[in-house]
Motif scaffolding. Structure first.
Motif, short mmCIF file in Angstrom:
data_model
loop_
_atom_site.label_atom_id
_atom_site.label_comp_id
_atom_site.label_asym_id
_atom_site.label_seq_id
_atom_site.Cartn_x
_atom_site.Cartn_y
_atom_site.Cartn_z
N ASP A 3 1.00 -1.38 -0.30
CA ASP A 3 0.19 -0.11 -0.01
C ASP A 3 1.13 1.78 0.13
OD1 ASP A 3 0.98 -0.41 2.89
OD2 ASP A 3 -0.71 -1.20 2.59
N GLU A 4 2.39 1.17 -0.30
CA GLU A 4 3.15 2.60 -0.79
C GLU A 4 3.67 1.69 -1.65
OE1 GLU A 4 3.98 4.95 1.16
OE2 GLU A 4 2.24 4.17 2.84
N PRO A 5 4.77 3.27 -3.04
CA PRO A 5 4.94 2.81 -3.37
C PRO A 5 6.60 1.90 -3.57
CG PRO A 5 4.13 5.43 -3.57
CD PRO A 5 4.36 4.33 -2.38
N ALA A 6 6.51 0.90 -4.41
CA ALA A 6 7.46 0.13 -4.15
C ALA A 6 8.71 0.87 -5.17
CB ALA A 6 7.42 -1.18 -5.08
N TRP A 7 9.96 0.73 -4.82
CA TRP A 7 11.11 1.08 -5.99
C TRP A 7 11.82 0.02 -6.19
CZ3 TRP A 7 11.21 6.25 -7.04
CH2 TRP A 7 9.84 6.94 -6.58
N PRO A 8 12.41 0.14 -7.40
CA PRO A 8 12.94 -1.23 -7.89
C PRO A 8 13.87 -1.10 -7.76
CG PRO A 8 11.57 -0.55 -9.85
CD PRO A 8 11.19 0.23 -9.03
N VAL A 9 14.91 -2.61 -7.54
CA VAL A 9 16.09 -3.00 -7.84
C VAL A 9 17.03 -3.47 -8.37
CG1 VAL A 9 18.22 -3.54 -6.65
CG2 VAL A 9 16.50 -2.24 -5.23
N TRP A 10 17.51 -2.67 -9.77
CA TRP A 10 18.39 -3.00 -10.81
C TRP A 10 19.69 -3.84 -10.87
CZ3 TRP A 10 14.18 -3.16 -14.60
CH2 TRP A 10 13.48 -2.28 -14.95
N ILE A 42 21.30 -1.10 -9.22
CA ILE A 42 20.99 0.55 -9.13
C ILE A 42 19.89 0.43 -8.01
CG2 ILE A 42 19.27 2.26 -10.19
CD1 ILE A 42 21.09 1.00 -12.35
N ASP A 43 19.99 1.25 -6.98
CA ASP A 43 18.71 0.91 -5.93
C ASP A 43 18.51 2.50 -6.29
OD1 ASP A 43 17.26 1.17 -3.73
OD2 ASP A 43 18.69 0.88 -2.12
N THR A 44 16.80 2.02 -6.50
CA THR A 44 16.12 3.46 -6.96
C THR A 44 15.39 4.31 -5.80
OG1 THR A 44 13.79 1.82 -8.13
CG2 THR A 44 15.65 2.87 -8.86
N ASP A 45 14.94 3.97 -4.67
CA ASP A 45 14.77 3.96 -3.23
C ASP A 45 14.62 5.34 -3.15
OD1 ASP A 45 13.35 4.80 -1.35
OD2 ASP A 45 13.52 2.86 -0.54
N PRO A 46 14.36 6.76 -3.08
CA PRO A 46 14.67 7.79 -2.30
C PRO A 46 15.58 7.98 -1.16
CG PRO A 46 12.40 7.77 -3.47
CD PRO A 46 12.84 6.39 -3.61
N LEU A 47 14.95 6.99 -0.81
CA LEU A 47 15.66 7.06 0.62
C LEU A 47 17.12 5.73 0.87
CD1 LEU A 47 12.68 6.18 2.93
CD2 LEU A 47 13.36 8.06 2.65
N ALA A 48 17.51 5.44 -0.29
CA ALA A 48 18.07 4.24 0.14
C ALA A 48 18.74 5.39 -1.35
CB ALA A 48 18.51 3.30 0.28
N GLN A 49 18.87 5.47 -2.53
CA GLN A 49 19.06 5.73 -4.11
C GLN A 49 20.76 5.62 -3.68
OE1 GLN A 49 18.46 8.87 -6.48
NE2 GLN A 49 16.35 7.31 -6.09
N ALA A 50 20.66 4.60 -5.16
CA ALA A 50 22.49 4.62 -5.64
C ALA A 50 22.77 3.47 -6.64
CB ALA A 50 23.13 4.06 -3.57
N ILE A 51 23.65 3.97 -7.21
CA ILE A 51 24.37 3.37 -8.33
C ILE A 51 25.78 2.83 -7.86
CG2 ILE A 51 24.94 3.08 -11.13
CD1 ILE A 51 22.69 4.96 -11.37
N THR A 52 26.30 1.83 -6.81
CA THR A 52 27.40 0.99 -7.49
C THR A 52 27.80 -0.75 -8.06
OG1 THR A 52 26.55 -0.49 -5.66
CG2 THR A 52 26.76 1.33 -4.73
N ASP A 53 29.08 -0.53 -8.04
CA ASP A 53 29.57 -1.59 -8.55
C ASP A 53 29.52 -3.01 -8.06
OD1 ASP A 53 32.23 -1.00 -7.77
OD2 ASP A 53 33.11 0.31 -9.62
#
Length: 102
Positions: A3-10, A42-53
């Protein structure tokens, strides 16, 4: 579910070029090549947003263009989009989020 928006992790497994990911017409362009053997998360969650290798080294924000990351609306099933060139692959995970009493 949720019941909250979900943020994909690619997760991008190289070799890949020309990567575009997103939901329902909101595509983000990853402006880097992913080399063979390289893994980009690629974590798209605005609270944990990051792109890492694969070593944990940050690769954000200099290597992102196009639309900002988009969430999956709560309680909906929508298509995810991945456009790439190369012999690699992409995995995506989504954690449904819920309101809680605490």
């Amino acid at each position: 579910p949720g019941d909250e928006p979900a943020w994909p992790v690619w997760r991008l497994y190289g070799p890949l070029t020309g990567v575009k990911i997103g939901v329902a017409g909101a595509l983000s362009t990853i402006t880097m090549d992913v080399a063979a053997g390289e893994v980009i998360t690629i974590d798209t969650d605005p609270l944990a947003q990051a792109i890492t290798d694969q070593t944990g080294r940050p690769r954000y924000p200099a290597e992102l263009a196009g639309e900002p990351f988009a969430a999956i609306p709560p309680g909906q099933s929508i298509p995810l989009t991945a456009e790439v060139a190369g012999g690699g692959r992409i995995d995506v995970t989504v954690q449904p989020l819920y309101h809680r009493a605490w």
